[in-house]
Scaffold this active site. Sequence first.
Site, PDB file in Angstrom:
ATOM      1  CG  HIS A 266      11.359  -2.481   4.180  1.00 56.17           C
ATOM      2  ND1 HIS A 266       9.991  -2.472   4.172  1.00 56.17           N
ATOM      3  CD2 HIS A 266      11.731  -3.659   4.740  1.00 56.17           C
ATOM      4  CE1 HIS A 266       9.543  -3.580   4.721  1.00 56.17           C
ATOM      5  NE2 HIS A 266      10.572  -4.327   5.075  1.00 56.17           N
TER       6      HIS A 266
ATOM      7  CD  GLU B 230      11.211  -7.735   5.364  1.00 55.19           C
ATOM      8  OE1 GLU B 230      11.641  -8.807   5.836  1.00 55.19           O
ATOM      9  OE2 GLU B 230      10.732  -6.820   6.061  1.00 55.19           O
TER      10      GLU B 230
ATOM     11  CE1 TYR C 215       9.045   4.845   2.730  1.00 58.89           C
ATOM     12  CE2 TYR C 215       7.512   6.688   2.893  1.00 58.89           C
ATOM     13  CZ  TYR C 215       8.029   5.499   3.393  1.00 58.89           C
ATOM     14  OH  TYR C 215       7.524   4.973   4.568  1.00 58.89           O
TER      15      TYR C 215
ATOM     16  CG  HIS D 140       5.560  -2.683   9.940  1.00 59.37           C
ATOM     17  ND1 HIS D 140       6.875  -3.091   9.934  1.00 59.37           N
ATOM     18  CD2 HIS D 140       5.514  -1.605   9.098  1.00 59.37           C
ATOM     19  CE1 HIS D 140       7.575  -2.280   9.145  1.00 59.37           C
ATOM     20  NE2 HIS D 140       6.775  -1.385   8.627  1.00 59.37           N
TER      21      HIS D 140
ATOM     22  CG  ASN E 234       8.429  -2.007   0.044  1.00 58.98           C
ATOM     23  OD1 ASN E 234       7.946  -2.195   1.167  1.00 58.98           O
ATOM     24  ND2 ASN E 234       8.964  -0.851  -0.325  1.00 58.98           N
TER      25      ASN E 234
ATOM     26  NE  ARG F 213      10.366   5.684   8.492  1.00 55.82           N
ATOM     27  CZ  ARG F 213       9.420   5.561   7.556  1.00 55.82           C
ATOM     28  NH1 ARG F 213       9.522   4.614   6.633  1.00 55.82           N
ATOM     29  NH2 ARG F 213       8.391   6.391   7.541  1.00 55.82           N
TER      30      ARG F 213
ATOM     31  CB  ALA G  54       1.574  -0.199   6.190  1.00 53.15           C
TER      32      ALA G  54
ATOM     33  N   PRO H 101       0.789  -1.225   0.000  1.00 51.80           N
ATOM     34  CG  PRO H 101      -0.145  -1.126   2.116  1.00 51.80           C
ATOM     35  CD  PRO H 101       0.514  -2.072   1.162  1.00 51.80           C
ATOM     36  CG  ASN H 102      -0.136   4.305   1.374  1.00 52.30           C
ATOM     37  OD1 ASN H 102      -1.117   4.858   0.901  1.00 52.30           O
ATOM     38  ND2 ASN H 102      -0.142   3.749   2.574  1.00 52.30           N
TER      39      ASN H 102
ATOM     40  NE  ARG I 137       4.095   6.408   1.841  1.00 49.23           N
ATOM     41  CZ  ARG I 137       4.358   5.171   2.224  1.00 49.23           C
ATOM     42  NH1 ARG I 137       4.797   4.276   1.347  1.00 49.23           N
ATOM     43  NH2 ARG I 137       4.212   4.817   3.476  1.00 49.23           N
TER      44      ARG I 137
END
Length: 154
Positions: free
Chosen positions: A105, A103, A29, A85, A79, A112, A82, A16-17, A24
């Site tokens: 990111h 994985e 990013y 998590h 990726n 963070r 959200a 998402p996003n 964004r």
Amino acid sequence: MAEKTIDKMIHVLNGPNLNLLGVREPEIYGAKTLADIEAELTAQAAPRGYAIVFGQSNHEGGLVEMIQAARQAAGIIINPAAYTHTSVAVHDALKMAEGPVIELHLSNPHAREAFRHHSYVSPLATGIVAGFGAAGYAMALGALMDRLDGRTGA
Ligand code: DQA
């Protein structure tokens, strides 16, 4: 024996996003769009005989379905954004992957907020790339192709 197409197919999946990459929070990013990244990865993979299947979903179920569709791919770079998590469903779907799972990111979630420190994906990952921005996708793809081609020991 003829090579199966699936042996040379790598799925790059985004949660998402990430459809809004470039817009964004660019300070976190970066400025590249997902389309920029897709074009770069396709160009990187082609000379080595790999094809890339891209997917992005803002929905947990959509991401799960894309993971299921990638089950028999040579490898998956994901990726989960959200859902990294939060999602047991993403974890369960990735468990069925037959090839390596990387994985990825853009940021380093461990540097963070605390809620980003746990990943449901890491225990299933062959490798993790985080903190290198959009360049991480090319790193992950290079490492995955090396592994699939037997160029790395692991
Ligand atoms: C992200 C990190 C996640 O914590 C976040 O929810 C994202 C993007 C990254 O690429 O850095 O959406 O996966």
